[in-house]
Motif scaffolding. Structure first.
Motif, mmCIF file in Angstrom:
data_model
loop_
_atom_site.group_PDB
_atom_site.id
_atom_site.type_symbol
_atom_site.label_atom_id
_atom_site.label_comp_id
_atom_site.label_asym_id
_atom_site.label_seq_id
_atom_site.Cartn_x
_atom_site.Cartn_y
_atom_site.Cartn_z
ATOM 1 N N ARG A 252 -1.964 -0.878 -14.832
ATOM 2 C CA ARG A 252 -3.300 0.158 -14.354
ATOM 3 C C ARG A 252 -3.703 -0.889 -12.902
ATOM 4 N N GLN A 253 -3.349 -2.064 -13.069
ATOM 5 C CA GLN A 253 -3.185 -2.852 -11.778
ATOM 6 C C GLN A 253 -3.227 -1.706 -11.250
ATOM 7 N N HIS A 254 -1.842 -1.144 -10.721
ATOM 8 C CA HIS A 254 -0.709 -0.970 -9.720
ATOM 9 C C HIS A 254 -1.855 0.613 -9.612
ATOM 10 N N LEU A 255 -2.484 1.425 -10.511
ATOM 11 C CA LEU A 255 -2.831 2.594 -10.283
ATOM 12 C C LEU A 255 -4.542 1.927 -9.477
ATOM 13 N N GLN A 256 -5.260 0.675 -9.885
ATOM 14 C CA GLN A 256 -6.336 0.155 -9.375
ATOM 15 C C GLN A 256 -6.121 0.050 -7.657
ATOM 16 N N ALA A 257 -4.760 -0.858 -6.822
ATOM 17 C CA ALA A 257 -4.878 -0.866 -6.384
ATOM 18 C C ALA A 257 -4.183 0.472 -5.320
ATOM 19 N N LYS A 258 -3.551 1.522 -5.899
ATOM 20 C CA LYS A 258 -3.521 2.655 -4.783
ATOM 21 C C LYS A 258 -4.932 2.943 -4.672
ATOM 22 N N GLY A 259 -6.331 2.736 -5.601
ATOM 23 C CA GLY A 259 -7.236 3.265 -5.618
ATOM 24 C C GLY A 259 -7.481 5.100 -5.497
ATOM 25 N N SER B 176 0.664 -1.179 -0.888
ATOM 26 C CA SER B 176 0.217 -0.011 0.056
ATOM 27 C C SER B 176 0.918 1.158 0.502
ATOM 28 N N GLN C 240 1.797 -3.251 -16.845
ATOM 29 C CA GLN C 240 0.654 -3.412 -15.136
ATOM 30 C C GLN C 240 0.591 -2.485 -14.383
ATOM 31 N N ARG D 153 2.144 4.597 -1.048
ATOM 32 C CA ARG D 153 1.613 5.120 -2.025
ATOM 33 C C ARG D 153 2.873 6.053 -3.088
ATOM 34 N N TYR E 126 1.329 8.494 -16.870
ATOM 35 C CA TYR E 126 0.393 7.176 -15.564
ATOM 36 C C TYR E 126 1.403 6.962 -14.711
#
Lengths: 109, 116
Positions: free
Chosen positions: A102-109, A11, A100, A13, A44
């Motif tokens: 997008r995945q990381h951006l999503q995980a960051k919320g 998590s 990956q 950031r 990104y």
């Protein structure tokens, strides 16, 4: 240290992305790869990245460490695990998937 | 500023500079045609349009009619016409055809397309 095998990022950031672009000399293709990489990072990864260009014509021995077999190759050395993409990165979507992002951006919320 | 150690920090900087220069580099182009055929005129019009759109202010285009030019400059071998030669920036490039395929011409000239 967390040895989580999932692709879910931890998590933090301020995670810094380390990207290495392996090229063989300064050619239109390698410059295109570099330009495309910069564009993607600026859009990104906003400041959470560093790009290193490695010219294998000058330092051929450096191909060994990251096992480079084709040029240009982009290596994401951080965050782990290592990702590699071959080509000039003109296909943005494919590059985003390969890294990956997008995945990381999503995980960051 | 010039540092001779070829470490990756220098390489990255070199690429940054090359990228910055790319948008300002001067193009020297020579278009060889054979008379005023429609093919020749098409090539001329096409290249002029490409130059105005992608190289505005930084190109030099010379059109050479090899029917009029009795002797080509030394080293210029023209096998087919029209032929477009990009002398600068390096590397030297030669394109043959009526130049109507803009994509191909841009690729052949190593011109980066202007992205909106």
């Amino acid at each position: 240290m967390n040895e989580n095998k999932d692709e879910i990022v931890d998590s933090s950031r301020e995670e810094k992305w380390e990207l290495r672009l392996y090229v063989a000399g300064q050619t239109p293709k390698s410059l295109t790869a570099f330009a495309n990489l910069k564009k993607i990072c600026e859009e990104y990864l906003e400041g959470h990245y560093s790009i290193q260009v490695i010219d294998l014509l000058e330092n051929p021995q450096l191909a060994e460490g990251d096992q480079i077999v084709a040029i240009p190759t982009l290596v994401r050395s951080l965050p782990e695990p290592i990702k590699k993409i071959i080509g000039d990165l003109s296909n943005t979507e494919r590059t985003l998937v390969g890294l990956q992002i997008r995945q990381h951006l999503q995980a960051k919320g | 500023m010039a540092n001779n150690t070829p470490d990756s920090e220098d390489t990255t900087e070199r690429f940054e500079r090359a990228l910055a220069n790319q948008n300002t580099q001067k193009y020297i182009l020579k278009l060889y045609v054979t008379g005023h055929t429609s093919r020749s005129l098409q090539a001329i019009a096409s290249i002029q349009a490409i130059c105005k759109e992608h190289l505005l202010g930084r190109y030099q285009l010379q059109v050479i009619d090899i029917y009029q030019q009795l002797q080509l400059a030394e080293g210029e071998q023209i096998i087919a016409a029209p032929t477009l030669i990009k002398q600068l920036p390096l590397p030297l490039r030669k394109l043959v055809g009526d130049m109507s395929n803009v994509e191909k011409v841009l690729l052949g000239l190593d011109i980066r397309k202007i992205t909106p």
